[in-house]
Scaffold this motif. Structure first.
Motif, PDB file in Angstrom:
ATOM      1  N   THR A 239      -1.025   2.041  -0.884  1.00 37.51           N
ATOM      2  CA  THR A 239      -1.090   2.603   0.467  1.00 37.51           C
ATOM      3  C   THR A 239      -1.093   1.525   1.532  1.00 37.51           C
ATOM      4  O   THR A 239      -0.381   1.627   2.545  1.00 37.51           O
ATOM      5  N   GLU A 304      -1.405  11.349   4.323  1.00 34.68           N
ATOM      6  CA  GLU A 304      -0.569  10.186   4.575  1.00 34.68           C
ATOM      7  C   GLU A 304       0.430  10.076   3.436  1.00 34.68           C
ATOM      8  O   GLU A 304       0.064  10.142   2.268  1.00 34.68           O
ATOM      9  N   HIS A 362       4.609   5.394  11.823  1.00 35.01           N
ATOM     10  CA  HIS A 362       3.605   5.987  10.926  1.00 35.01           C
ATOM     11  C   HIS A 362       4.336   6.774   9.843  1.00 35.01           C
ATOM     12  O   HIS A 362       5.554   6.986   9.913  1.00 35.01           O
ATOM     13  N   LEU A 364       2.445   9.688   8.629  1.00 32.15           N
ATOM     14  CA  LEU A 364       1.448  10.752   8.517  1.00 32.15           C
ATOM     15  C   LEU A 364       2.147  12.102   8.348  1.00 32.15           C
ATOM     16  O   LEU A 364       2.973  12.502   9.175  1.00 32.15           O
TER      17      LEU A 364
END
Length: 497
Positions: A239, A304, A362, A364
């Motif tokens: 991650t 995520e 991002h 997300l």
């Protein structure tokens, strides 16, 4: 003859470029990525050449270093299975490095030289683990790949160094356990060569040192493979590492470790010898099944994308370990085929994640919306292909590895593991289709001014799209030509199958 030198040429290529990159960087840092592409491209060419030679001749190449024949010397063994795995990992690495240009400019601009040089060392370690025919030499390459992985994971977000340090602690324990196991086997057999040791083990299999060695080696390699419950290092490592690091390590690292488990269980010891002492295949089958379900459930809980893919990797590695535990031809085919399929699927998914991070800042899932289908049509098409393959829908590649694993469970009348495959596929559909729903369906609760109407195409560059397109097409071709690939895998069966 160059063909007989293929086992040495592949790792030698990575050694050469690992040294060349920092030397050239003193004069021109802009070429370091090009050098890494050249190195991985040459290694991929050698891998493809060697694999075709193995397919045509069926001959195993044994390369003795320094002219010292085993068991005194160290040899590389280039058989059908090793050639297949080497081709898969080098091709994936080459495509990932092609994708890396803009990401490296954004995520680690001042560390390019270190990243690309260490990437060469990482691939040296992975290739050496696959090719070596010596258990201690395998440990050496294991440590090379591990140290490289720690460094590449550390190049990431602010939490990446902590994740890398935790992986270092856990990985060092795993490597030490494997080395202790090798030491126990050496004290009993007097050899480190895998072929020689395989011939000696039937006479000493009941020795307590051999049983202890088997357990230590399986646990040690199980850590590297992220076999549940030894997976604790994986989610945060994948991650918080840079997008390219995740895309490079996730599809390759655990697959190579799973390959080593396969070699230990099926080729070194053999199922009959192992299960005569301990029900090892049953035990690892239980952990694989739990890991498949655990990883799938945890993936559903993530908001995520990279962390969802990380937990998905815990689940997917369970499929490969399950195939090993079944210890029958269908299980073997399913395991080896899933190494190929998952390497393509997971690499593609992490590349998509990296592309979205580059464009949106991002990844997300909660911020995904239906404007993505207009802004990134080809990127999301690639994601959709990989997602459908992960779920296991035909004619994509993921269906066929799960199909052979299911046949393996039926042959063993293991209805629990068959249920695990079916349930996990449904869970895969849950966490992938929720993303596809956000991207391709209009939200009825959204404001009347649909973002899709004002969104402009903002697709990634051709250099980033090319590797994603190759992998997406590859998933389709592997599915269509799976019968041919399975026929090739048939030739890789260990003795006694």
């Amino acid at each position: 003859m160059i063909g007989s030198d293929i086992p040495a040429l592949i790792p030698a290529t990575y050694i050469f470029f690992a040294i060349l990159i920092p030397v050239v960087a003193f004069w021109n840092r802009k070429v370091v990525r090009h050098l890494s592409l050249l190195g991985s491209g040459i290694a991929t060419f050698f891998s493809a050449w060697g694999f075709m030679n193995i397919i045509q001749t069926g001959e195993t190449i044994r390369y003795a270093f320094g002219g010292w024949a085993p068991p005194i010397g160290i040899e590389f063994v280039y058989d059908g299975l090793a050639a297949f795995i080497v081709l898969v990992i080098n091709t994936v690495a080459f495509l990932v490095l092609i994708h890396s240009k803009l990401i490296s400019d954004r995520e680690f601009p001042g560390k390019k030289m270190a990243f690309y040089a260490i990437s060469m060392l990482l691939m040296l370690g992975f290739n050496g683990m696959v090719l070596t025919g010596d258990l201690f030499n395998l440990y050496v390459f294991l440590e090379i790949s591990s140290l490289s992985s720690y460094a590449l994971i550390g190049i990431g977000s602010k939490r990446a160094p902590f994740s890398a340090f935790r992986y270092l602690i856990i990985g060092t324990v795993g490597g030490s356990l494997y080395l202790l196991g090798v030491g126990f086997l050496y004290t009993v057999t007097g050899t480190l060569n895998i072929i020689d040791m395989h011939a000696m083990l039937p006479q000493v299999i009941g020795h307590s040192s051999v049983v202890a060695a088997l357990i230590l080696m399986l646990v040690g390699v199980g850590v590297k493979a992220a076999l549940f419950p030894l997976h604790g290092w994986l989610p945060d490592s994948y991650t918080f590492a840079s997008s390219t690091s995740s895309a490079l390590i996730a599809p390759i690292g655990t697959k190579v470790a799973a390959y080593i488990l396969l070699r230990i269980v099926l080729f070194l010891f053999g199922v009959e010898l192992i299960d005569h002492q301990l029900p090892i295949t049953t035990i690892i089958g239980i952990f694989a099944g739990i890991g498949i379900l655990y990883g799938s459930v945890m993936a559903i809980a993530q908001s995520e994308l990279k962390k969802m893919l990380a937990y998905s990797s815990v689940s997917q590695i369970g499929y490969i370990i399950m195939g090993i535990s079944l210890a029958n031809p269908f299980g073997f085919i399913g395991a080896v085929l899933h190494v190929l399929n998952h390497a393509l699927m997971k690499a593609l998914l992490f590349l998509v994640s990296g592309s979205l991070r580059l464009k949106e800042g991002h990844s997300l899932i909660t911020k995904f919306n239906n404007s993505y289908r207009k802004k990134y049509p080809w990127t999301m098409a690639a994601f959709t292909t990989a997602a459908i393959s992960m779920v296991g829908l035909p004619p994509l590649a993921g269906f066929f590895s799960k199909w052979y694993l299911a046949l393996g469970t039926i042959e063993n009348s293991n209805w629990i593991l068959l249920a695990v495959i079916l349930i996990s596929s449904l869970l895969n559909a849950v966490y992938f289709f929720r993303i596809l729903e956000k991207v391709y369906l209009n939200d009825p609760e959204a404001e009347t001014s649909d973002e899709t109407d004002v969104a402009e195409r903002n697709e990634v560059s051709a250099s980033m799209m090319f590797p994603m397109a190759v992998m997406a097409i590859g998933l389709l071709l592997v599915g269509i030509f799976n019968a041919y690939i399975v026929n090739v895998i048939f030739t890789m069966f260990p003795a006694g199958f």
